[in-house]
Design an enzyme around this catalytic site. Structure first.
Site, PDB file in Angstrom:
ATOM      1  N   TYR A 143       0.823  -1.208   0.000  1.00  0.00           N
ATOM      2  CA  TYR A 143       0.000   0.000   0.000  1.00  0.00           C
ATOM      3  C   TYR A 143       0.860   1.264   0.000  1.00  0.00           C
ATOM      4  O   TYR A 143       0.430   2.310  -0.471  1.00  0.00           O
ATOM      5  CB  TYR A 143      -0.904   0.037   1.233  1.00  0.00           C
ATOM      6  CG  TYR A 143      -2.218  -0.689   1.078  1.00  0.00           C
ATOM      7  CD1 TYR A 143      -2.256  -2.044   0.794  1.00  0.00           C
ATOM      8  CD2 TYR A 143      -3.423  -0.004   1.227  1.00  0.00           C
ATOM      9  CE1 TYR A 143      -3.460  -2.708   0.671  1.00  0.00           C
ATOM     10  CE2 TYR A 143      -4.637  -0.659   1.107  1.00  0.00           C
ATOM     11  CZ  TYR A 143      -4.646  -2.010   0.833  1.00  0.00           C
ATOM     12  OH  TYR A 143      -5.843  -2.661   0.711  1.00  0.00           O
ATOM     13  N   LYS A 192       3.167 -15.305   2.676  1.00  0.00           N
ATOM     14  CA  LYS A 192       3.354 -16.080   1.438  1.00  0.00           C
ATOM     15  C   LYS A 192       4.858 -16.332   1.323  1.00  0.00           C
ATOM     16  O   LYS A 192       5.514 -15.964   0.342  1.00  0.00           O
ATOM     17  CB  LYS A 192       2.793 -15.279   0.248  1.00  0.00           C
ATOM     18  CG  LYS A 192       2.749 -16.029  -1.063  1.00  0.00           C
ATOM     19  CD  LYS A 192       1.655 -17.098  -1.116  1.00  0.00           C
ATOM     20  CE  LYS A 192       1.772 -17.903  -2.404  1.00  0.00           C
ATOM     21  NZ  LYS A 192       0.906 -19.083  -2.419  1.00  0.00           N
ATOM     22  N   ASP A 225      -2.987 -18.290   0.938  1.00  0.00           N
ATOM     23  CA  ASP A 225      -3.988 -19.010   0.138  1.00  0.00           C
ATOM     24  C   ASP A 225      -4.654 -20.101   0.972  1.00  0.00           C
ATOM     25  O   ASP A 225      -5.871 -20.278   0.955  1.00  0.00           O
ATOM     26  CB  ASP A 225      -3.382 -19.576  -1.162  1.00  0.00           C
ATOM     27  CG  ASP A 225      -2.075 -20.333  -0.942  1.00  0.00           C
ATOM     28  OD1 ASP A 225      -1.502 -20.268   0.164  1.00  0.00           O
ATOM     29  OD2 ASP A 225      -1.613 -21.008  -1.890  1.00  0.00           O
ATOM     30  N   ASP A 249      -6.297  -6.917   4.379  1.00  0.00           N
ATOM     31  CA  ASP A 249      -7.434  -6.293   3.690  1.00  0.00           C
ATOM     32  C   ASP A 249      -8.352  -7.374   3.144  1.00  0.00           C
ATOM     33  O   ASP A 249      -9.569  -7.351   3.340  1.00  0.00           O
ATOM     34  CB  ASP A 249      -6.902  -5.408   2.546  1.00  0.00           C
ATOM     35  CG  ASP A 249      -8.027  -4.764   1.749  1.00  0.00           C
ATOM     36  OD1 ASP A 249      -8.968  -4.252   2.376  1.00  0.00           O
ATOM     37  OD2 ASP A 249      -7.950  -4.784   0.505  1.00  0.00           O
ATOM     38  N   ASP A 253     -12.199  -9.045   4.873  1.00  0.00           N
ATOM     39  CA  ASP A 253     -13.491  -9.067   4.169  1.00  0.00           C
ATOM     40  C   ASP A 253     -14.070 -10.477   4.189  1.00  0.00           C
ATOM     41  O   ASP A 253     -15.262 -10.674   4.405  1.00  0.00           O
ATOM     42  CB  ASP A 253     -13.334  -8.628   2.695  1.00  0.00           C
ATOM     43  CG  ASP A 253     -13.552  -7.123   2.514  1.00  0.00           C
ATOM     44  OD1 ASP A 253     -13.220  -6.359   3.442  1.00  0.00           O
ATOM     45  OD2 ASP A 253     -14.037  -6.716   1.436  1.00  0.00           O
TER      46      ASP A 253
HETATM   47  C1  IPM Z   1     -10.370  -1.186   3.992  1.00  0.00           C
HETATM   48  C2  IPM Z   1     -10.631  -0.633   2.615  1.00  0.00           C
HETATM   49  C3  IPM Z   1      -9.471   0.291   2.241  1.00  0.00           C
HETATM   50  C4  IPM Z   1      -8.193  -0.514   2.280  1.00  0.00           C
HETATM   51  C5  IPM Z   1      -9.654   1.005   0.901  1.00  0.00           C
HETATM   52  C6  IPM Z   1     -10.940   1.785   0.842  1.00  0.00           C
HETATM   53  C7  IPM Z   1      -8.480   1.887   0.595  1.00  0.00           C
HETATM   54  O1  IPM Z   1     -10.783  -1.676   1.709  1.00  0.00           O
HETATM   55  O2  IPM Z   1     -10.269  -0.387   4.945  1.00  0.00           O
HETATM   56  O3  IPM Z   1     -10.281  -2.405   4.119  1.00  0.00           O
HETATM   57  O4  IPM Z   1      -7.884  -1.227   1.320  1.00  0.00           O
HETATM   58  O5  IPM Z   1      -7.500  -0.433   3.285  1.00  0.00           O
HETATM   59 MG    MG Z   2     -10.847  -3.614   2.585  1.00  0.00          MG
END
Ligand code: IPM
Ligand code: MG
Length: 357
Positions: A143, A192, A225, A249, A253
């Site tokens: 990032y 990884k 993975d 990240d 999710d």
């Molecule tokens: C998160 C989001 C952010 C990230 C984006 C919006 C930049 O996906 O906070 O997980 O990737 O960190």
């Molecule tokens: Mg995210």
């Protein structure tokens, strides 16, 4: 009466509506537990681009730095999809994380018992429930690494760089090991290392910090993975997962969806001091902005995390979480609605949590 200065970044899309409900709940908690919030509003993301031309105005950084803590909604939307990469709303979010030195992102994925039916994972796989804490490194890795465009063998190319320094890995490893205290005492470090040099360093440093400083904690390593697969195969095996910015990240999710809805999960971003940045892990959902369909619970639960981690108001945090649990037994926003439940709007959900408090 104790008074806290809270910087508030409503952001874009559903940001303003979900933050409004979290503020109502914070005020209610203050009434009950004897503290008062003073809010300072500032711009971040698309709304900041519209007003100032930049996704992260200097004034916003100053307001957040001066505050005891910061509450954030969400940023971004199709309106700003065509602005250049270094000025996108998301750049504002990365910028504020960096400016405040918030290198540790805590993303707890838990299933409220009331929401078991909303999980896409079969009950026999979930077993006793899900309680995973993803500790994501937040100010390093790909990032923030060098990126750009160049010509390779006469054709256009783009590159991004994953880099971690030893101190960056040490400090995030310590956060993860410290987190197990009130938990199951297991840390799984995800990387990884079979391919990436940065992951090999990551693994070596986590292993050393463990041996030298936290020999009592159970540590395992897993390739990312495999981890993605194990999370849906047997989520109960995980306690704390510590990983890099980009893997965190993605895995957070995934973990959030196991819990039923991404609209439920809170997060805390912490640095070396007490102040933090608290935000739901979901995005700005521009498609439902203004319709009242947004689920404010992730933001409300983020406000609870703020009380716990930054303000030392653990009792109020517990009370908010318990109130959310009680409300879920009777009312749901559209994303988590099931047969037999009352369906409520974002504002109604906020009001119900206040009432339950
Ligand atoms: C998160 C989001 C952010 C990230 C984006 C919006 C930049 O996906 O906070 O997980 O990737 O960190
Ligand atoms: Mg995210």
């Amino acid at each position: 009466m104790k008074e806290y200065q809270i910087a508030v970044l409503k952001g874009d899309g559903i940001g303003p509506e979900i933050v409004e409900e979290a503020i109502r709940v914070l005020d209610k908690a203050g009434e009950k537990f004897g503290f008062q919030m003073k809010y300072q509003y500032a711009l971040l993301g698309g709304c900041a681009i519209d007003e100032t031309g930049m996704p992260l105005p200097q004034e916003t950084v100053a307001i957040c730095k001066a505050a005891d803590s910061t509450l954030l909604g969400a940023v971004g939307g199709p309106k700003w999809d065509t602005v250049p990469g270094d000025r996108r709303p998301e750049k504002g979010l990365l910028g504020i994380r960096e400016a405040l030195g918030l290198f540790a992102n805590l993303r707890p994925a838990v299933i409220f018992p009331e929401l078991r039916g909303a999980s896409p994972i079969r009950p026999e796989i979930i077993g006793d429930g899900l309680d995973v804490l993803v500790v994501r490194e937040l100010t390093g890795g790909i990032y923030f690494g060098e990126r750009g465009r160049r010509t390779v063998n006469g054709v256009e190319a783009a590159y991004d760089t994953e880099q971690y320094t030893v101190p960056e890995i040490e400090r995030i490893a310590r956060v993860a090991f410290d987190m197990v205290k009130k938990r199951k005492h297991r840390v799984c470090s995800v990387d990884k290392a079979n391919v990436l040099e940065s992951s090999r360093l990551w693994r070596a440093v986590v292993t050393r910090v463990h041996e030298e400083e936290y020999p009592d904690v159970e540590l395992s390593h897993m390739y990312v993975d495999n981890c993605a697969m194990q999370l849906v195969r047997n989520p109960g095996q995980f306690d704390v997962i510590v990983t890099s910015n980009i893997f965190g990240d993605i895995l957070s999710d995934e973990a959030s969806m196991i819990s039923g809805s991404i609209g439920m999960l809170a997060s805390a971003s912490l640095g070396s001091g007490k102040a933090g940045l608290y935000e739901p892990i979901h995005g700005s959902a521009p498609d439902i902005a203004g319709t009242g369909k947004a689920n404010p619970l992730a933001t409300i639960l983020s406000a609870a995390m703020m009380l716990r981690y930054s303000l030392g108001e653990a009792e109020a945090a517990d009370a908010i979480e318990a109130a959310v649990s009680r409300v879920l037994a009777q009312a749901r926003t559209a994303d988590i609605w099931t047969e037999g439940m009352r369906q409520v709007s974002c504002a109604e959900m906020g009001a119900l949590v206040c009432e339950a408090l």
